[in-house]
Structure formats: structure tokens, C-alpha cells
Design a protein around this motif. Structure first.
Motif, PDB file in Angstrom:
ATOM      1  N   MET A 166       0.845  -1.177   0.000  1.00 11.96           N
ATOM      2  CA  MET A 166       0.000   0.000   0.000  1.00 11.96           C
ATOM      3  C   MET A 166       0.884   1.231   0.000  1.00 11.96           C
ATOM      4  SD  MET A 166      -3.150   0.861   2.470  1.00 11.96           S
ATOM      5  CE  MET A 166      -4.268   2.129   1.965  1.00 11.96           C
ATOM      6  N   ARG A 167       0.544   2.148  -0.877  1.00 14.92           N
ATOM      7  CA  ARG A 167       1.232   3.435  -0.886  1.00 14.92           C
ATOM      8  C   ARG A 167       0.590   4.310   0.187  1.00 14.92           C
ATOM      9  NH1 ARG A 167       1.229   8.043  -5.610  1.00 14.92           N
ATOM     10  NH2 ARG A 167       2.527   9.514  -4.463  1.00 14.92           N
ATOM     11  N   HIS A 168       1.410   5.085   0.886  1.00 20.14           N
ATOM     12  CA  HIS A 168       0.875   5.940   1.949  1.00 20.14           C
ATOM     13  C   HIS A 168      -0.170   6.902   1.407  1.00 20.14           C
ATOM     14  CE1 HIS A 168       2.994   9.602   0.720  1.00 20.14           C
ATOM     15  NE2 HIS A 168       4.067   8.848   0.528  1.00 20.14           N
ATOM     16  N   ALA A 169      -1.040   7.366   2.307  1.00 14.71           N
ATOM     17  CA  ALA A 169      -2.083   8.329   1.952  1.00 14.71           C
ATOM     18  C   ALA A 169      -1.448   9.689   1.663  1.00 14.71           C
ATOM     19  CB  ALA A 169      -3.105   8.419   3.077  1.00 14.71           C
ATOM     20  N   LYS A 170      -2.262  10.588   1.161  1.00  6.81           N
ATOM     21  CA  LYS A 170      -1.803  11.929   0.760  1.00  6.81           C
ATOM     22  C   LYS A 170      -1.148  12.644   1.942  1.00  6.81           C
ATOM     23  CE  LYS A 170      -1.903  15.441  -2.189  1.00  6.81           C
ATOM     24  NZ  LYS A 170      -0.776  15.520  -3.062  1.00  6.81           N
ATOM     25  N   SER A 171       0.049  13.162   1.696  1.00  4.07           N
ATOM     26  CA  SER A 171       0.797  13.827   2.761  1.00  4.07           C
ATOM     27  C   SER A 171       0.852  15.328   2.543  1.00  4.07           C
ATOM     28  CB  SER A 171       2.219  13.264   2.850  1.00  4.07           C
ATOM     29  OG  SER A 171       2.903  13.485   1.642  1.00  4.07           O
ATOM     30  N   SER A 172       1.180  16.009   3.608  1.00  2.18           N
ATOM     31  CA  SER A 172       1.244  17.468   3.584  1.00  2.18           C
ATOM     32  C   SER A 172       2.657  17.938   3.237  1.00  2.18           C
ATOM     33  CB  SER A 172       0.853  18.015   4.959  1.00  2.18           C
ATOM     34  OG  SER A 172       1.066  19.405   5.017  1.00  2.18           O
ATOM     35  N   ARG A 173       2.705  19.020   2.501  1.00  4.37           N
ATOM     36  CA  ARG A 173       3.968  19.693   2.219  1.00  4.37           C
ATOM     37  C   ARG A 173       3.903  21.133   2.716  1.00  4.37           C
ATOM     38  NH1 ARG A 173       7.293  16.796  -1.303  1.00  4.37           N
ATOM     39  NH2 ARG A 173       6.257  15.090  -2.363  1.00  4.37           N
ATOM     40  N   ASP A 174       2.987  21.371   3.666  1.00  2.00           N
ATOM     41  CA  ASP A 174       2.767  22.731   4.175  1.00  2.00           C
ATOM     42  C   ASP A 174       3.964  23.319   4.906  1.00  2.00           C
ATOM     43  OD1 ASP A 174       0.249  22.677   3.119  1.00  2.00           O
ATOM     44  OD2 ASP A 174      -0.769  22.303   5.027  1.00  2.00           O
ATOM     45  N   ASP A 175       4.753  22.471   5.553  1.00  2.00           N
ATOM     46  CA  ASP A 175       5.895  22.955   6.323  1.00  2.00           C
ATOM     47  C   ASP A 175       7.183  22.509   5.639  1.00  2.00           C
ATOM     48  OD1 ASP A 175       7.863  23.635   8.120  1.00  2.00           O
ATOM     49  OD2 ASP A 175       6.881  22.732   9.862  1.00  2.00           O
ATOM     50  N   PRO A 176       7.769  23.354   4.785  1.00  3.72           N
ATOM     51  CA  PRO A 176       8.974  22.959   4.053  1.00  3.72           C
ATOM     52  C   PRO A 176      10.192  22.751   4.958  1.00  3.72           C
ATOM     53  CG  PRO A 176       8.412  25.248   3.579  1.00  3.72           C
ATOM     54  CD  PRO A 176       7.312  24.701   4.433  1.00  3.72           C
ATOM     55  N   SER A 177      10.109  23.178   6.219  1.00  2.00           N
ATOM     56  CA  SER A 177      11.241  22.992   7.131  1.00  2.00           C
ATOM     57  C   SER A 177      11.291  21.564   7.690  1.00  2.00           C
ATOM     58  CB  SER A 177      11.178  23.998   8.289  1.00  2.00           C
ATOM     59  OG  SER A 177      10.101  23.690   9.149  1.00  2.00           O
ATOM     60  N   LEU A 178      10.206  20.802   7.538  1.00  4.93           N
ATOM     61  CA  LEU A 178      10.187  19.435   8.053  1.00  4.93           C
ATOM     62  C   LEU A 178      11.060  18.515   7.206  1.00  4.93           C
ATOM     63  CD1 LEU A 178       6.455  18.623   8.905  1.00  4.93           C
ATOM     64  CD2 LEU A 178       8.358  18.854  10.507  1.00  4.93           C
ATOM     65  N   PRO A 179      11.845  17.660   7.848  1.00  6.91           N
ATOM     66  CA  PRO A 179      12.557  16.627   7.074  1.00  6.91           C
ATOM     67  C   PRO A 179      11.534  15.706   6.393  1.00  6.91           C
ATOM     68  CG  PRO A 179      13.390  16.757   9.324  1.00  6.91           C
ATOM     69  CD  PRO A 179      12.163  17.613   9.264  1.00  6.91           C
TER      70      PRO A 179
END
Length: 155
Positions: A1-14
Motif C-alpha cells: 500500500m502506498r501511503h495516503a496523501k501527505s502534507s507539504r505545508d511545512d517545508p522545514s520538516l525533514p
């Protein structure tokens, strides 16, 4: 299973720490309910350590009655390759009949396509199901699946 839709709202997150977005938090339980209705009962769930994959695995597990604490986190499912994923599959304990892996693209789509030309894309939260007539997981490398199914939230 491919992971569900993820957030890219915080570009500082690794990359490993990117969470699911709202759609991901809706799609994963919905797919879990769909899998539960089909009677999907894995004996083992293996997840990438990335937050978005592990959260997807936990949400699915809750819907199909799999104990959250029994999810096995395997570093090899993060930033892998189709060959690396296949090595994980081939090394599974042969006493297990039903296993779910949770991870990422492009590796999951590439592996699914290698196992069956029927699958050319795995959107977020998609499940590629393969059934093999095999006695050992190592045989998966050499044989064609007896059954292939792809399911995704928008189907």
C-alpha cells in the motif's frame, strides 16, 4: 500500500516527518473500511519509518482489527528500490500467508508494475494486492501472480 496523501505545508520538516494532510486522514480510514469489508486480515503489517507511511498503516490497522503495536517498522521500506522491496518480501517468514507493506512511490508503483504489467500507477493510498501460488516468499521473485487487484480511494 502506498501511503495516503501527505502534507507539504511545512517545508522545514525533514521528509521522514511529513504528516498526512486532511485528505490523507480521510482516505486511509475509508480504504481500511473497504479492506475490512473484503475480509483483508494480514498476519503482519510492515511499514516504512516515515511518519506518513506509519500513520497510514496505523489508520488501516485500526479499521481491519490489526493491533497497532504489532506494526513492524522496517527501515528498508524508506528510500528503497523495487529490488530492495522485493528482497524484503523474499525474506519474509514462510509461515506467513498474508502480509501488507506500507511505503512510497515511485518504488511501490515500480515494484507493482514489475510484478504485473496491469499496474502502471499507484495513486496515494492505493492498495496493490498480489496472490501467488507459492510455497515460499522467495518464489515471488520468479513467478507470475495468480491474481492481481488494484484499489484506490477514487475507484
Amino acid at each position: 500500500m502506498r501511503h495516503a496523501k501527505s502534507s507539504r505545508d511545512d517545508p522545514s520538516l525533514p521528509d521522514r516527518e511529513r504528516p498526512l494532510d486532511d485528505r490523507g486522514h480521510q482516505d486511509a480510514p475509508a480504504m481500511g473500511k473497504r479492506l475490512g469489508k473484503r475480509g483483508v486480515k494480514p498476519e503482519l503489517i510492515v511499514s516504512s519509518p516515515a511518519l506518513r507511511a506509519l500513520t497510514t498503516a496505523q489508520l488501516i490497522a485500526a479499521e481491519i482489527g490489526y493491533p497497532r503495536e504489532a506494526i513492524f517498522v522496517d527501515e528498508r521500506l524508506y528510500a528503497s528500490s523495487p529490488d530492495g522491496l522485493l528482497a524484503v518480501i523474499c525474506a519474509l517468514d514462510d509461515t506467513l500467508e498474508h502480509v501488507m507493506l506500507f511505503g512510497h512511490n515511485p518504488e511501490f508503483t515500480d515494484l507493482a508494475h514489475r510484478l504485473s504489467n496491469e499496474i502502471v500507477d499507484m495513486p496515494t493510498c492505493a492498495v496493490a494486492e498480489f496472490r501467488f501460488d507459492a510455497k515460499a516468499w522467495a518464489d515471488v521473485r520468479e513467478i507470475t501472480p495468480a491474481k492481481v487487484k488494484l484499489d484506490a480511494p477514487k475507484k
